[in-house]
Design a protein around this motif. Structure first.
Motif, short mmCIF file in Angstrom:
data_model
loop_
_atom_site.label_atom_id
_atom_site.label_comp_id
_atom_site.label_asym_id
_atom_site.label_seq_id
_atom_site.Cartn_x
_atom_site.Cartn_y
_atom_site.Cartn_z
N SER A 3 0.82 -1.21 0.00
CA SER A 3 0.00 0.00 0.00
C SER A 3 0.86 1.26 0.00
O SER A 3 0.53 2.24 -0.67
N SER A 31 -4.35 -2.18 -8.55
CA SER A 31 -5.66 -1.60 -8.24
C SER A 31 -5.55 -0.42 -7.30
O SER A 31 -6.46 0.41 -7.22
N LEU A 32 -4.43 -0.31 -6.57
CA LEU A 32 -4.22 0.83 -5.68
C LEU A 32 -3.57 2.01 -6.40
O LEU A 32 -3.68 3.15 -5.95
N ASN A 57 0.02 -8.33 -7.12
CA ASN A 57 -0.19 -8.41 -5.67
C ASN A 57 -1.13 -7.31 -5.16
O ASN A 57 -0.95 -6.83 -4.04
N VAL A 58 -2.08 -6.92 -5.94
CA VAL A 58 -3.09 -5.87 -5.70
C VAL A 58 -2.53 -4.45 -5.84
O VAL A 58 -3.29 -3.48 -5.76
N LYS A 84 -5.21 -9.32 -9.58
CA LYS A 84 -5.64 -9.16 -8.19
C LYS A 84 -6.01 -7.70 -7.91
O LYS A 84 -5.29 -6.78 -8.28
N LYS A 85 -7.13 -7.53 -7.22
CA LYS A 85 -7.63 -6.19 -6.93
C LYS A 85 -8.10 -6.11 -5.49
O LYS A 85 -8.44 -7.12 -4.87
N THR A 86 -8.10 -4.90 -4.97
CA THR A 86 -8.65 -4.66 -3.64
C THR A 86 -9.41 -3.34 -3.69
O THR A 86 -9.01 -2.42 -4.42
N PRO A 87 -10.51 -3.22 -2.96
CA PRO A 87 -11.29 -1.97 -3.01
C PRO A 87 -10.49 -0.79 -2.47
O PRO A 87 -9.70 -0.92 -1.53
N GLU A 88 -10.69 0.37 -3.09
CA GLU A 88 -10.05 1.59 -2.61
C GLU A 88 -10.66 1.99 -1.27
O GLU A 88 -11.87 1.88 -1.06
#
Length: 261
Positions: free
Chosen positions: A47, A99-100, A95-96, A153-157
């Motif tokens: 992150s 998406s960040l 590794n996500v 791979k994604k993760t929500p903001e």
């Protein structure tokens, strides 16, 4: 092609990694210009790396290549991504991080699972990422590297939430001065708070601020200053002090804005 390659890593400056990857690329393209965005990412902090790259890459010229060397070795059955967006290129592990970094779906995402010495690579950035960068420098079509796909791979903001005249946000980054940067954007703040009276509540209401300032020197030394920084995010600082230490703020600390007081 700009001939610029940026490096972002958690390597610090005590190992040979930075020099090795630069040397491998310069052996083929000696005029390559390297920009070290930072090598002080906390170990394995996806992150933190994504936040820094997201807020730096748009300043680079078209054709720049960004190598993101944080948590880079693929897991079993993992993939490496080569992304083209804003006429720039990004090389990173799946590794996500992607998406960040991007607010919208990137123009082109290529998933790489085999080839380029993928199997058994321990220094992934040297053995694989450098080869991918060389391919791009030769103006190769990244579509030839693997499969174009949106299945990475994604993760929500992490977005602030509204609840009963309160914006519930959190700290997403602590900078080198100890300033706490939140996920509350100036547009979201203005849309909801408008001209009403408000309080910025820190550390479970123990510290409060009732004003947004335009600069750090608009308060006396040692006082809390709240401002919207150059990327439009609410920042909590202490003039000539370390807000993270003095206010016990860290990533994921809750920051609330109560309005319509």
């Amino acid at each position: 092609m700009s001939g610029i390659i940026t490096l972002t890593s958690d390597w610090k400056n005590s190992d040979y990694y930075i020099g090795a990857i630069k040397a491998r690329i310069m052996a083929r393209f000696p005029d390559t210009k390297f920009v070290d965005i930072t090598h002080n990412i906390e170990s394995y902090s996806i992150s933190q790396a994504a936040f820094i790259v997201k807020n730096a890459y748009k300043e680079f010229p078209k054709g720049s290549i960004h190598i993101i060397a944080v948590y880079s070795e693929p897991d079993k059955n993992g993939k490496i991504l080569v992304i083209q967006d804003h006429e720039q290129y990004f090389i990173l592990n799946d590794n996500v991080s992607a998406s960040l970094i991007f607010d919208t779906e990137p123009q082109k995402v290529v998933l790489i699972e085999t080839g380029f010495g993928f199997e058994g690579a321990s220094f992934t950035e040297y053995s694989i990422f450098s080869q991918l960068a060389l391919f791009i420098l030769k103006e190769g079509d990244i579509s030839e590297l693997g499969n174009i796909s949106k299945e990475y791979k994604k993760t929500p903001e992490l977005l602030p939430q509204l609840e009963s005249d309160t914006i519930n946000g959190e700290v997403i980054y602590i900078d080198s001065f100890g300033n706490a940067i939140t996920n509350i954007h100036i547009d979201f703040f203005n849309e909801n708070v408008a001209d009403s009276q408000f309080e910025v509540l820190l550390n479970s209401n123990f510290y409060k601020s009732k004003k947004i300032h335009n600069g750090y020197k608009q308060v006396d030394k040692g006082e809390i200053v709240c401002l919207f920084n150059s990327i439009g995010l609410l920042e909590i600082a202490i003039r000539e002090g370390n807000a993270s230490q003095l206010l016990s703020l860290k990533r994921e600390s809750e920051i609330r804005v109560k309005y319509n007081l």
